[in-house]
Design an enzyme around this catalytic site. Sequence first.
Site, short mmCIF file in Angstrom:
data_model
loop_
_atom_site.label_atom_id
_atom_site.label_comp_id
_atom_site.label_asym_id
_atom_site.label_seq_id
_atom_site.Cartn_x
_atom_site.Cartn_y
_atom_site.Cartn_z
N LYS A 114 0.78 -1.05 0.18
CA LYS A 114 0.25 0.02 -0.52
C LYS A 114 0.65 0.82 0.17
O LYS A 114 0.49 1.87 -0.73
CB LYS A 114 -1.05 0.29 1.05
CG LYS A 114 -2.16 -0.49 0.76
CD LYS A 114 -3.65 0.07 1.67
CE LYS A 114 -4.85 0.51 1.24
NZ LYS A 114 -6.23 0.90 2.15
N LYS A 197 -11.45 -6.04 -10.37
CA LYS A 197 -11.88 -5.82 -8.78
C LYS A 197 -13.07 -4.34 -8.15
O LYS A 197 -12.43 -3.44 -8.79
CB LYS A 197 -10.88 -6.47 -7.90
CG LYS A 197 -11.99 -5.95 -6.31
CD LYS A 197 -10.67 -5.78 -5.42
CE LYS A 197 -11.18 -5.42 -4.56
NZ LYS A 197 -10.67 -4.95 -2.80
N LYS A 200 -13.56 1.46 -4.76
CA LYS A 200 -13.12 2.96 -5.17
C LYS A 200 -12.06 3.82 -5.53
O LYS A 200 -11.68 4.61 -5.82
CB LYS A 200 -13.47 3.60 -4.19
CG LYS A 200 -12.39 3.07 -2.48
CD LYS A 200 -12.86 4.27 -1.10
CE LYS A 200 -12.15 3.35 -0.71
NZ LYS A 200 -11.77 2.11 0.64
#
Length: 329
Positions: A114, A197, A200
């Site tokens: 991330k 997938k 957002k």
Amino acid sequence: MKKGRIFSGMQPSGKFHLGNYLGALENWVRLQHDYECFFCIVDWHALTSSYEDTRRLPEHIHDMALDWLSGGLDPEKNVIFVQSHVKEHAELHLLLSMITPLSWLERVPTYKDKLQQLGAQGKEINTYGFLGYPELMTADIILYKADTVPVGEDQLPHLELCREIVRRFNHLYGEVFPEPQAKLSQAPLLPGIDGRKMSKSYGNEIPFAASPEDLRARVRLMVTDPQRVKKTDPGNPDVCTVHTFHKIFSRDELDEIVMSCRNAAIGCVDCKKRLAERMVSALADIHVRRAELEANPGRVREILAYGAERARQVAAATMEEVRQVMHLS
Ligand code: ADP
């Protein structure tokens, strides 16, 4: 007799989508009958990766409460609350941070992934708070002595870390916390309108609160079998996003839809129209409940205040115990 105690949370991003509903919330709605549940809108977690502009946070929290309540969570059966309304989360997070080696946090696989991903989007998240995300998650869970945590596959390393921290705490100060167990969600990942997938971060989502017009418009944009150029070409449902949604929303006529696609009896435009109408009617009750709640924002605030009060009672008792065993009282 309840099967156990669940804690689960979600970040108020203001972009709750159909994937979040089918992949997580729907499962919570089922679990609320068998478990004692604490469902938390984790606003402090939202700050771990988006801290610059916090002006819309209150709106996003309110929206998430609307999503959850209209989706079917019962505020009497469950404790539904906002993380920052219960300050004990911060106190326990601080105390746990004293006993957690940095290396445990640094080796969590989602951390580096991330960091890279959000760094590439220009976000500066080389912060103490971002590294401590799973530490805060641990505090959230064990503050309520939850024994069960519903998670997706990607959250498993976080829960493993949580269990390690619990073992260390109990070893150092005495048996205060149970080791929470993961309850893996069975729901497959829902694709977004572009076939990846639904997320957002990809901008391919169908908002959970989408109006019927909006739903129809999003379904029209869905990608289908790329080999099917003309209406008379036979289609392949196995590679079609519309079909993935039909599997969820049109179960009773699926065989017929599949056949009509394979032998080109139905074109993609009509197939999408059928899906859109199915989705509109499946989500109709949710829309009605949402409109009722939207008309009464005071009621939503009351529900969250009531939830915070109930959560605080449990949290306060746990912190009494923690302070005692750590000789801080
Ligand atoms: P996003 O990928 O949009 O950022 P989050 O990571 O905030 O979503 O996910 C919140 C919850 O919703 C998690 O429990 C996650 O497993 C579930 N979820 C998110 N996207 C999907 C999807 N496309 N299909 C099924 N479940 C999903």
